[in-house]
Design an enzyme around this catalytic site. Structure first.
Site, mmCIF file in Angstrom:
data_model
loop_
_atom_site.group_PDB
_atom_site.id
_atom_site.type_symbol
_atom_site.label_atom_id
_atom_site.label_comp_id
_atom_site.label_asym_id
_atom_site.label_seq_id
_atom_site.Cartn_x
_atom_site.Cartn_y
_atom_site.Cartn_z
ATOM 1 N N ARG A 61 21.384 42.932 45.861
ATOM 2 C CA ARG A 61 21.345 42.461 47.237
ATOM 3 C C ARG A 61 19.925 41.983 47.520
ATOM 4 O O ARG A 61 18.951 42.604 47.065
ATOM 5 C CB ARG A 61 21.702 43.584 48.221
ATOM 6 N N GLU B 4 22.234 34.721 53.494
ATOM 7 C CA GLU B 4 23.053 33.836 52.655
ATOM 8 C C GLU B 4 23.959 33.015 53.554
ATOM 9 O O GLU B 4 24.565 33.594 54.465
ATOM 10 C CB GLU B 4 23.868 34.655 51.654
ATOM 11 N N HIS C 160 24.907 33.498 44.801
ATOM 12 C CA HIS C 160 25.713 34.730 44.770
ATOM 13 C C HIS C 160 26.987 34.528 43.927
ATOM 14 O O HIS C 160 28.100 34.739 44.391
ATOM 15 C CB HIS C 160 26.085 35.140 46.216
HETATM 16 P P1 NAP Z 1 27.745 51.793 41.363
HETATM 17 O O1 NAP Z 1 28.743 52.018 40.296
HETATM 18 O O2 NAP Z 1 27.882 52.538 42.648
HETATM 19 O O3 NAP Z 1 26.295 52.065 40.733
HETATM 20 C C1 NAP Z 1 25.166 52.203 41.525
HETATM 21 C C2 NAP Z 1 24.027 52.727 40.674
HETATM 22 O O4 NAP Z 1 22.836 52.701 41.466
HETATM 23 C C3 NAP Z 1 24.233 54.172 40.201
HETATM 24 O O5 NAP Z 1 23.753 54.319 38.900
HETATM 25 C C4 NAP Z 1 23.361 54.964 41.192
HETATM 26 O O6 NAP Z 1 22.836 56.166 40.665
HETATM 27 C C5 NAP Z 1 22.240 53.990 41.398
HETATM 28 N N1 NAP Z 1 21.518 54.291 42.650
HETATM 29 C C6 NAP Z 1 21.993 54.237 43.909
HETATM 30 N N2 NAP Z 1 21.042 54.587 44.786
HETATM 31 C C7 NAP Z 1 19.939 54.864 44.053
HETATM 32 C C8 NAP Z 1 18.632 55.297 44.375
HETATM 33 N N3 NAP Z 1 18.245 55.522 45.661
HETATM 34 N N4 NAP Z 1 17.758 55.500 43.371
HETATM 35 C C9 NAP Z 1 18.132 55.313 42.087
HETATM 36 N N5 NAP Z 1 19.357 54.882 41.710
HETATM 37 C C10 NAP Z 1 20.245 54.675 42.690
HETATM 38 O O7 NAP Z 1 27.717 50.248 41.784
HETATM 39 P P2 NAP Z 1 28.157 48.976 40.893
HETATM 40 O O8 NAP Z 1 29.623 48.793 40.944
HETATM 41 O O9 NAP Z 1 27.487 49.066 39.568
HETATM 42 O O10 NAP Z 1 27.514 47.803 41.770
HETATM 43 C C11 NAP Z 1 26.119 47.762 42.015
HETATM 44 C C12 NAP Z 1 25.792 46.717 43.066
HETATM 45 O O11 NAP Z 1 25.914 45.408 42.524
HETATM 46 C C13 NAP Z 1 26.728 46.676 44.276
HETATM 47 O O12 NAP Z 1 26.405 47.679 45.221
HETATM 48 C C14 NAP Z 1 26.495 45.276 44.827
HETATM 49 O O13 NAP Z 1 25.454 45.298 45.790
HETATM 50 C C15 NAP Z 1 26.032 44.480 43.589
HETATM 51 N N6 NAP Z 1 27.006 43.446 43.213
HETATM 52 C C16 NAP Z 1 26.614 42.152 43.199
HETATM 53 C C17 NAP Z 1 27.491 41.160 42.806
HETATM 54 C C18 NAP Z 1 27.071 39.733 42.760
HETATM 55 O O14 NAP Z 1 27.917 38.842 42.548
HETATM 56 N N7 NAP Z 1 25.812 39.423 42.891
HETATM 57 C C19 NAP Z 1 28.792 41.498 42.414
HETATM 58 C C20 NAP Z 1 29.166 42.827 42.426
HETATM 59 C C21 NAP Z 1 28.257 43.814 42.837
HETATM 60 P P3 NAP Z 1 23.804 57.373 40.215
HETATM 61 O O15 NAP Z 1 24.422 56.878 38.932
HETATM 62 O O16 NAP Z 1 22.890 58.494 40.020
HETATM 63 O O17 NAP Z 1 24.791 57.531 41.334
HETATM 64 C C1 GLV Z 2 29.555 41.236 45.592
HETATM 65 O O1 GLV Z 2 28.441 40.992 45.896
HETATM 66 C C2 GLV Z 2 30.120 42.539 45.557
HETATM 67 O O2 GLV Z 2 29.503 43.482 46.070
HETATM 68 O O3 GLV Z 2 31.217 42.688 44.982
#
Ligand code: NAP
Ligand code: GLV
Length: 306
Positions: A221, A250, A269
């Site tokens: 983000r 955005e 994005h």
């Molecule tokens: P997820 O499975 O919830 O993973 C989040 C990770 O971040 C976990 O490892 C968590 O730690 C860590 N984390 C959260 N808060 C933290 C903190 N304060 N300090 C250190 N580590 C922290 O999420 P995901 O499915 O991988 O997705 C991640 C992000 O990608 C989404 O939230 C979204 O914003 C972004 N995204 C972007 C797109 C795009 O097209 N650009 C698409 C999809 C998602 P723990 O493992 O210890 O819980």
């Molecule tokens: C996209 O940014 C998502 O969070 O899936």
């Protein structure tokens, strides 16, 4: 079972058609103000009015991985919020990040500029063993990205909230280990959720802890990176380049300095768009789980905000 669908920026007709095939017993409609109460909501960035009116929900399904937009709303108490977990996004994200890493290591930007000048210019390419990639956020997507980078034999280190262990990856956890993690990351990939703890995390102080000549890839983000601090560190040469897919606002406003900065590559994005069919299949499965009183993977920990 009644399901209401309320998603901005989506092809609602395609979603409704696919959801009706996946959940043939359900009555699924596009939400509009004053619509009847539904059992389940499928949403992406809905207005507050949606939750103010939908007071009988048994589950809220976010058609994305990040729930930061939902977390800013007043949500009904005690109703599970379920996000997409992978649902095809992991592979998209892994491919996108590997491409950006490869572009940095081989200096494709320099090669394109040399081609424009008609020059045969062979870059000095650092060995992949010396090109450490640090992944901030070792969740569903971070793990997929790590797996793909390991396939290409990049050294990978990962930073998460809680301590984790996995083969072939150097793990760091918590605020106390962030500096050490950044110091060994030639490329840092931001894949954290946006929460009050992560907002503005990559500021001047933190970005300065990356090694001289490091690279940033932000696919999480925009609000996690302080724009002016990133620009200052690119201009000073401390950071060599940045690859940005997400922004505080955005679409990125036309006057924003990121657009024309020579060290920034930006994309609108698109690193891991929601995959319609995989998402519909996952949501349909999760709705059946809730209906049968079974646990649902991907339930958001509301107190943590992700
Ligand atoms: P997820 O499975 O919830 O993973 C989040 C990770 O971040 C976990 O490892 C968590 O730690 C860590 N984390 C959260 N808060 C933290 C903190 N304060 N300090 C250190 N580590 C922290 O999420 P995901 O499915 O991988 O997705 C991640 C992000 O990608 C989404 O939230 C979204 O914003 C972004 N995204 C972007 C797109 C795009 O097209 N650009 C698409 C999809 C998602 P723990 O493992 O210890 O819980
Ligand atoms: C996209 O940014 C998502 O969070 O899936």
């Amino acid at each position: 079972m009644n399901i209401t669908f309320c998603c901005s920026n989506t092809e609602a007709d395609l979603w409704l058609a696919a959801l009706r095939v996946a959940l043939p017993q359900a009555h699924i409609t596009l939400w509009q103000s004053g619509a009847p109460l539904a059992d389940y909501a499928i949403v992406w960035v809905p207005p507050q009015a949606f939750f103010d009116q939908q007071t009988a929900l048994k589950g809220i399904f976010n058609i994305g991985a990040g729930v930061d937009a939902l977390m800013r709303l007043r949500l009904p108490k005690g109703v599970p919020v379920v996000r997409l977990t992978d649902a095809g996004m992991g592979l998209e994200m892994a491919e996108y990040v590997c491409q950006a890493v490869a572009e940095f290591r081989r200096d494709f930007a320099g090669l394109r500029a040399a081609q424009a000048r008609g020059q045969w210019q062979v870059p000095s390419v650092p060995s992949r063993q010396a090109f450490n990639v640090g992944i901030m956020g070792f969740g569903v997507l971070g793990q997929q990205v790590a797996k793909a980078l390991r396939y290409f034999e990049y050294p990978v280190n990962a930073w998460s909230q809680t301590a984790r262990h996995s083969d072939g990856i150097q793990h760091y956890a918590g605020e106390s280990e962030l500096g050490a993690f950044l110091a060994v990351s030639q490329v840092v990939v931001c894949l954290l959720p946006r929460t009050p703890q992560t907002e503005n995390l990559l500021n001047h102080q933190r970005l300065s802890q990356l090694p001289q000549g490091a690279y940033l890839i932000n696919v999480a983000r925009g609000a996690l990176v302080v724009d002016q601090d990133l620009l200052a560190l690119l201009d000073s040469g401390h950071l060599k380049a940045a690859w940005l897919d997400v922004f505080r606002q955005e679409p990125l406003p036309p006057s924003h300095p990121f657009w024309h900065h020579p060290a920034i590559t930006l994309t609108p994005h698109i690193s891991a768009p929601t995959q319609l069919q995989a998402s519909v299949d996952q949501i349909a499965h999760h709705i059946r789980c809730i209906d049968q009183g079974l646990p649902v993977p991907g339930q958001v920990a509301l107190e943590k905000g992700y």
